[in-house]
Design a protein around this motif. Sequence first.
Motif: not given
Length: 331
Positions: A56-57, A67-70, A87-88, A100-101
């Motif tokens: 997410l930018f 945000a980033c999820l990998y 998760i960051d 993120m949720r």
Amino acid sequence: MPEMEALPVQITRLRVAALRRQRVFPAITPKYRALLLAVTEKNLAAAAKTGWVHTLFDQKKKTKLTACLYVFPSVFEDGSKSWEIRIDLDPHNRRAVNWMRKRIREIKIPLGRGPVRFNLMADYAALIGELSRASLNPHSLITVGLVGQAARVLKRGSVPDEGQIAGRGLVVRPIANLREVREAGRLMKTIFTRSPQFGIFVASPRFIKSEMAKLRQGIGSDADHEGIGFFDRTGKLVGWAMLSFQRSNPLTGGHGALGFSLSPGIQGMGLSKFLYRRFFMEAQKRKVKRFIGSTSNPAILHLNRKFGRRPLAYMISSEKPHFPLSYFRKR
């Protein structure tokens, strides 16, 4: 539009910001940032193969990651395979948190590689409840990483000295030889096999081997490790501890750590406080300012809160709950 920085660089920046918010570390060194970037690049490359890299930018600064999820295949400290979810995000960005949720609820992991594990920085603790409601149902807290200041003093009256410990039938002395190191390894395996809730991976041969290698270094005049043994009247080893110090570390500058295993029969004698006092005294002598480590033991967590140590990160798993998330959320 300005050129977008590489994704690993931006993820590293988010993680560095989370570390800075802990307010216990010195300035993040270029060396540590490079190490963190290398790990992130490796994990992202593995995650790209799973198809689970979500970003997410910022709405205004289109090239700024918020945000980033990998998800990527991982190997835990005991050698077991799992899926690891990283998760960051910027926890102060409401849009990033809500995004993120939603992404957590949508995660679908391929079967056949063991449990799912989450590695969460302390800043993201608000998401623990969301993880519990996800379809993956992670509900077991494997370990809590702890960080705090080493400049602590325990009042002598509240801590047993060696004379008082001797009066209870125990001798305290350094681990002196390889036979005693092997005894310490067997004791560690026995204790944590019987009580896996205090360390799911601790009884594994790989982990014990690495810990005993450090204990061997403490025999004699090693400057960075000190092995301590508790022996009963027959000379049998019934407990041991290891004080470790790193005088140079790219993240902490320098820090100390304390690990120990005590037989059930000698627990409740104040030996943990004895060991912590010994550690704090040694840390002050060495001018070590930070105290790091991890635990899955609620009693040790409670004791460390008294010392001002606070969570740095959480390792959460979908495995059978030994140390449930509900315990942490109530506190």
